[in-house]
Design an enzyme around this catalytic site. Structure first.
Site, short mmCIF file in Angstrom:
data_model
loop_
_atom_site.label_atom_id
_atom_site.label_comp_id
_atom_site.label_asym_id
_atom_site.label_seq_id
_atom_site.Cartn_x
_atom_site.Cartn_y
_atom_site.Cartn_z
N TYR A 265 0.81 -1.23 0.00
CA TYR A 265 0.00 0.00 0.00
C TYR A 265 0.84 1.27 0.00
O TYR A 265 0.28 2.37 0.12
CB TYR A 265 -0.88 0.08 1.25
CG TYR A 265 -1.68 -1.15 1.61
CD1 TYR A 265 -2.59 -1.69 0.72
CD2 TYR A 265 -1.55 -1.72 2.87
CE1 TYR A 265 -3.35 -2.80 1.08
CE2 TYR A 265 -2.32 -2.82 3.24
CZ TYR A 265 -3.21 -3.37 2.33
OH TYR A 265 -3.95 -4.45 2.70
N CYS B 116 14.93 -10.59 -1.42
CA CYS B 116 15.51 -10.33 -2.73
C CYS B 116 14.60 -9.44 -3.56
O CYS B 116 14.13 -9.84 -4.64
CB CYS B 116 15.78 -11.64 -3.44
SG CYS B 116 16.82 -12.70 -2.45
#
Ligand SMILES: *Cc1c(COP(=O)(O)O)cnc(C)c1O
Length: 478
Positions: free
Chosen positions: A372, A399
């Site tokens: 968000y 990652c």
């Protein structure tokens, strides 16, 4: 808004919402931190009277810490705020804790002890609620795609309400209830067409999204529910979205539901109106979240007005706060592993330094910044420091470059490997949305209170995950 360049330490990279680093970078701002957060005389963070370093030594890092007294008090306070506002208009009001924010068996029991019912949005959440011994009549089941198995479990258990989100579901619940010889109370979830001011993924009442029925479809739904002997029309439901800071949207939804109810009353009783949750909290010291008292009074005023205008009787009113109860009670503790300075080119020429501070968790324990764009803040937890402010970005160990925990904040520039960091206001939608991305552990949830700490949910480790892998052969790997 303060001028972000007001401090000599302000970074040109700082966003406008970030307060300039004036004053004490060790301060625990009361609007953001749980109510028992403080510092020891030697500067360490104390949560529920327990030192951050002790918590991480005992329970591992990272760690979700729930301030039990804070969460219980918020639940009681919310119940009292709504009860008072609605007593003033002669309405009965009940709160259901929206368990998807943060649920364990103990947390469900705290909510029941504070006088709240519980909302669940899946069969799994329902099992936790039932395992906690929550009275089924005080549980509501939500969801836009409940399975037949979930519906059966809910009807069998005797849930107080199932909130209907499609016409097909009415038939499914009706069949299951008829088979079991039950009359199941249901509510109709309405899409009241309110454009709540929040992130689009958190808004649930505009046209182009999956939740709720329009008033037209809801008319058909109400008629069908009234036709079926195995269903009882308990009422109408609306949840306009989450993380909302303005009262206007709630008032508008209340008005629309109350007017629609007045229309449906011509065909029979509609005893309850559920106005959902979504009340915003402070994530940053600069955030100004409305108090529940003020919101409750505003909504109650709207309900009373429409009742009077339409000549309707007063319904029972229900609310479903999640974040407002769980969010501020939670703090995540991390250990710093590495720091790295990058030089960021500035538009007008030159460059500015941003320090990346990497912690031992990240988007697997708090997906909200990536999902968000949510902003959080951070403080040193193992010590205080008088070093100069440095603009930092707290990142995880996953990652992904979007693996960000705190997008922008100032920390003392001597922040270093093995320091402990605390991120406040992580009680809601962090652990409950956690993943095992990169096969990281799911951190434990620990409750602190009056100087002691206990595990609510233990750490879920690589051993748990390997045990679920059918190709895992422990004997060959020991
Ligand atoms: C998520 C949700 C809530 C709780 O929202 P908060 O922002 O946590 O208060 C309440 N009702 C429904 C139907 C929800 O989906």
């Amino acid at each position: 808004m303060q001028n972000p360049t007001a401090s000599p330490f302000s970074s040109p990279l700082a966003p406008t919402w970030l307060r300039p680093p004036e004053g004490d970078l060790n301060r625990l701002d009361g609007n953001v931190w749980s109510s028992t957060a403080s510092r020891t005389p030697d500067g360490e963070l104390l949560l529920g009277g327990v030192r951050a370093s002790e918590l991480l030594e005992r329970f591992g890092s990272p760690l979700y810490v729930v301030d039990e007294a804070d969460m219980r008090t918020r639940a009681e306070g919310a119940a009292a705020a709504f009860a008072e506002a609605f007593r003033a208009i002669g309405a009965e009001v009940e709160l259901h804790y929206a368990s998807k924010a943060f649920l364990s068996i103990d947390i469900a029991r705290w909510m029941a002890e504070a006088g709240l019912g519980l909302d669940v949005a899946s069969g799994g959440e329902l099992e936790v609620a039932l395992a906690a011994g929550i009275e089924p009549a005080r549980i509501g089941l939500h969801g836009n795609n409940k399975s037949r198995a979930e519906i059966r479990r809910a009807v069998e258990a005797g849930l107080g309400s199932i909130i209907v989100d499609s016409l097909q579901e009415i038939e499914r619940i009706g069949e299951v209830a008829a088979e079991l010889g039950r009359v199941q109370p249901v509510m109709i979830r309405l899409n009241a067409g309110i454009h709540a001011s929040t992130h689009s993924y958190l808004a649930t009442s505009h046209e182009d999204q999956k939740f709720g029925l329009t008033f037209d479809v809801a008319r058909t739904a109400a008629a069908r529910i009234r036709e079926l002997d195995s269903l009882e029309l308990l009422g109408l439901h609306s949840h306009i979205g989450s993380s909302i800071y303005e009262a206007a949207g709630f008032g508008a939804a209340a008005e629309k539901l109350m007017r629609f109810r007045a229309e449906l009353l011509e065909g029979g009783p509609v005893p309850e109106v559920n106005l959902g949750g979504g009340f915003g909290i402070a994530y940053l010291p600069s955030d100004d979240a409305p108090t529940l008292d003020a919101l409750a009074r505003g909504i109650a005023g709207e309900v009373a007005r429409v009742c009077e205008e339409t000549g309707s009787d007063m319904p029972r009113i229900t609310f479903e706060p999640g974040r407002a109860i769980a969010g501020p009670a939670g703090t995540t503790l991390y250990t710093v592993g590495t720091t790295k300075d990058v030089s960021v080119p500035l538009e007008g020429g030159g460059a500015a330094r941003r320090r990346y501070v990497a912690v031992d968790g990240g988007m697997s324990d708090n997906i909200r910044p990536a999902l968000y764009g949510s902003n959080y803040c951070a403080r040193l937890a193992n010590r205080v420091s008088e070093a100069a402010p440095q603009l930092v970005r707290v990142v995880g160990k996953h990652c992904e470059s979007g693996d960000i925990v705190v997008h922008d904040d100032y920390l003392p520039e001597d922040v270093a490997p093995d320091d402990l960091l605390a991120v406040p206001a992580t009680g809601a939608y962090c652990w409950s949305m956690a993943s095992h991305y990169n096969y990281l552990d799911r951190p434990a949830v620990v409750a602190v209170r009056d100087g002691s700490a206990r595990t609510l949910v233990r750490r879920i480790t690589i051993d748990d995950l390997l045990a679920a892998d059918t190709a895992w052969t422990p004997e060959e790997n020991s």
